[in-house]
Write a protein that holds these residues in place. Structure first.
Motif, PDB file in Angstrom:
ATOM      1  N   GLY A  83      17.799   1.238   4.380  1.00  0.00           N
ATOM      2  CA  GLY A  83      17.550   2.099   3.225  1.00  0.00           C
ATOM      3  C   GLY A  83      18.376   1.707   2.011  1.00  0.00           C
ATOM      4  N   ARG A  84      19.645   1.388   2.234  1.00  0.00           N
ATOM      5  CA  ARG A  84      20.482   0.948   1.102  1.00  0.00           C
ATOM      6  C   ARG A  84      20.000  -0.382   0.534  1.00  0.00           C
ATOM      7  N   ALA A  85      19.566  -1.281   1.390  1.00  0.00           N
ATOM      8  CA  ALA A  85      19.049  -2.568   0.908  1.00  0.00           C
ATOM      9  C   ALA A  85      17.784  -2.379   0.081  1.00  0.00           C
ATOM     10  N   GLU A  86      16.923  -1.458   0.494  1.00  0.00           N
ATOM     11  CA  GLU A  86      15.701  -1.203  -0.271  1.00  0.00           C
ATOM     12  C   GLU A  86      16.031  -0.639  -1.651  1.00  0.00           C
ATOM     13  N   LEU A  87      16.971   0.309  -1.728  1.00  0.00           N
ATOM     14  CA  LEU A  87      17.359   0.864  -3.025  1.00  0.00           C
ATOM     15  C   LEU A  87      17.970  -0.202  -3.922  1.00  0.00           C
ATOM     16  N   ALA A  88      18.774  -1.086  -3.348  1.00  0.00           N
ATOM     17  CA  ALA A  88      19.389  -2.147  -4.153  1.00  0.00           C
ATOM     18  C   ALA A  88      18.338  -3.113  -4.692  1.00  0.00           C
ATOM     19  N   ILE A  89      17.335  -3.429  -3.892  1.00  0.00           N
ATOM     20  CA  ILE A  89      16.284  -4.346  -4.343  1.00  0.00           C
ATOM     21  C   ILE A  89      15.462  -3.718  -5.459  1.00  0.00           C
ATOM     22  N   PHE A  90      15.113  -2.439  -5.320  1.00  0.00           N
ATOM     23  CA  PHE A  90      14.348  -1.763  -6.371  1.00  0.00           C
ATOM     24  C   PHE A  90      15.170  -1.628  -7.653  1.00  0.00           C
ATOM     25  N   ALA A  91      16.469  -1.378  -7.517  1.00  0.00           N
ATOM     26  CA  ALA A  91      17.317  -1.289  -8.709  1.00  0.00           C
ATOM     27  C   ALA A  91      17.395  -2.642  -9.423  1.00  0.00           C
ATOM     28  N   ALA A  92      17.515  -3.712  -8.663  1.00  0.00           N
ATOM     29  CA  ALA A  92      17.529  -5.047  -9.266  1.00  0.00           C
ATOM     30  C   ALA A  92      16.201  -5.356  -9.946  1.00  0.00           C
ATOM     31  N   ARG A  93      15.096  -4.929  -9.340  1.00  0.00           N
ATOM     32  CA  ARG A  93      13.788  -5.134  -9.970  1.00  0.00           C
ATOM     33  C   ARG A  93      13.683  -4.380 -11.284  1.00  0.00           C
ATOM     34  N   ASP A  94      14.161  -3.135 -11.335  1.00  0.00           N
ATOM     35  CA  ASP A  94      14.105  -2.365 -12.572  1.00  0.00           C
ATOM     36  C   ASP A  94      14.963  -2.995 -13.665  1.00  0.00           C
ATOM     37  N   ARG A  95      16.139  -3.486 -13.288  1.00  0.00           N
ATOM     38  CA  ARG A  95      16.983  -4.150 -14.292  1.00  0.00           C
ATOM     39  C   ARG A  95      16.315  -5.408 -14.818  1.00  0.00           C
ATOM     40  N   LEU A  96      15.647  -6.156 -13.962  1.00  0.00           N
ATOM     41  CA  LEU A  96      14.959  -7.372 -14.406  1.00  0.00           C
ATOM     42  C   LEU A  96      13.807  -7.029 -15.330  1.00  0.00           C
TER      43      LEU A  96
ATOM     44  N   ARG B 200       0.818  -1.210   0.000  1.00  0.00           N
ATOM     45  CA  ARG B 200       0.000   0.000   0.000  1.00  0.00           C
ATOM     46  C   ARG B 200       0.855   1.265   0.000  1.00  0.00           C
ATOM     47  N   GLN B 201       1.961   1.232   0.696  1.00  0.00           N
ATOM     48  CA  GLN B 201       2.792   2.423   0.845  1.00  0.00           C
ATOM     49  C   GLN B 201       3.926   2.491  -0.162  1.00  0.00           C
ATOM     50  N   HIS B 202       4.014   1.531  -1.086  1.00  0.00           N
ATOM     51  CA  HIS B 202       5.037   1.545  -2.136  1.00  0.00           C
ATOM     52  C   HIS B 202       6.456   1.519  -1.546  1.00  0.00           C
ATOM     53  N   THR B 203       6.675   0.744  -0.524  1.00  0.00           N
ATOM     54  CA  THR B 203       7.994   0.680   0.104  1.00  0.00           C
ATOM     55  C   THR B 203       8.196  -0.702   0.697  1.00  0.00           C
TER      56      THR B 203
END
Length: 332
Positions: A227-240, A100-103
């Motif tokens: 916070g760094r782990a969240e950014l890394a996960i979102f970056a990996a999702r975008d690359r996929l 719901r909160q996009h995070t």
């Protein structure tokens, strides 16, 4: 305006402003006081002090026999302190809030807290090796280094962390206040229930409360890593997603849709002209007149660049298979 029952399932268009707790001076003071209490309980058990005598007196009082009517209810109530069921319930709720909160912060905070809980509490359990009340061998003994894993109470520490994390992740001060009171009452009840059932000493429960509270108070120190782990996960999702999009838009084979480059002639091979140009050249040669002085040079040039195929039929060992042309008789 939507009135169906699924209207509330829509994701929030604008995520709420999430205020991440910081390690304030008040929180630091609480962390230091809780740590001092933790060390005090461990030292009191190691030195076989009055706290160990209180453990034995409470156990020999046998609360489960004094109030047997509560036994059936408390057998189910203590499940709220077990790691497996509580982790599944809290993770399901926080997963919904994350969507719901996009995070991913709620789930990452829960995972970090449970990891810290397992490492810290498990290390002390295995290091001290204390036996439970029902396995005591000598009255008044602290029962340490006997191969047990009862000190501190895992049920109590888990109840403090899993239910307290809801208050830690609350987005408003009022909600945080109510959840803090509710999770504290639940953690106190789970700890007292283990003493009632005779599965833990009183000192086990005291140390479990302190161990869980230390983890909650120390969580702001791990927020940058989360916070760094969240950014890394979102970056990996975008690359996929980009990779899948590229795979979906690529042709099935390289020879179907993509034009192939022209083949370059090898050494010694005469260059090939397009078919249309060859036909047009032959038609022009047939219809044009060549001067007598230029015939010899033109013939030599054509033999040099474009070999002329002979009109004679090929001669094979079996002889000439082409029938001879009939000679015309003059006057005939």
């Amino acid at each position: 305006m939507r009135t169906d029952i699924f209207a509330r399932l829509d994701r929030e268009p604008v995520p709420p402003k999430i205020v991440i707790p910081r390690m304030s001076s008040t929180r630091t003071a609480l962390f230091g006081g809780t740590l001092a209490f933790y060390v005090f309980v461990v030292a009191a058990v190691l030195t076989d002090s009055w706290l160990v005598a209180l453990d034995w007196k409470t156990f020999l009082f046998r609360p489960y026999q004094q109030w047997p009517g509560l036994h059936a209810f408390l057998d189910y109530f203590v499940v709220l302190g077990q790691r497996g069921p509580t982790a599944v319930m809290i993770a399901a709720w926080l997963g919904w809030r994350s969507w719901r909160q996009h995070t991913l912060r709620p789930l990452l905070v829960l995972g970090t807290s449970l990891l810290l809980l397992n490492v810290t509490v498990g290390a002390v359990k295995l290091g001290l090796g204390r036996q439970g009340p029902h396995y005591g061998t000598q009255v008044g003994s602290p029962e340490l280094f006997s191969g047990g894993d009862i000190f501190p109470s895992g049920h109590t520490a888990n109840a403090v962390v899993t239910w307290g994390i809801l208050a830690y992740l609350a987005t408003t001060p009022r909600t945080r206040r109510y959840l803090s009171l509710g999770s504290s009452a639940l953690a106190l009840g789970v700890g007292a229930t283990t003493v009632y059932l005779g599965t833990h000493w009183v000192s086990d429960v005291l140390l479990g409360w302190a161990a869980g509270l230390l983890i909650l108070l120390a969580m702001p120190w791990f927020e940058p890593m989360i916070g760094r782990a969240e950014l890394a996960i979102f970056a990996a999702r975008d690359r996929l997603r980009a990779y899948r999009g590229a795979r979906a838009g690529a042709p099935a084979s390289p020879g179907e849709d993509e034009p192939q480059p022209p083949r370059r002639p090898s050494d010694g091979e005469p260059p090939r002209r397009p078919v249309g140009a060859a036909r047009s050249g032959r038609a022009g040669a047939a219809g044009s007149s060549v001067a007598p002085g230029q015939a010899k040079g033109t013939l030599a040039q054509s033999r040099t660049h474009h070999p002329v195929r002979s009109d004679r039929p090929p001669v094979t060992p079996a002889g000439n298979r082409r029938p001879p042309q009939s000679r015309q008789i003059a006057g005939g």
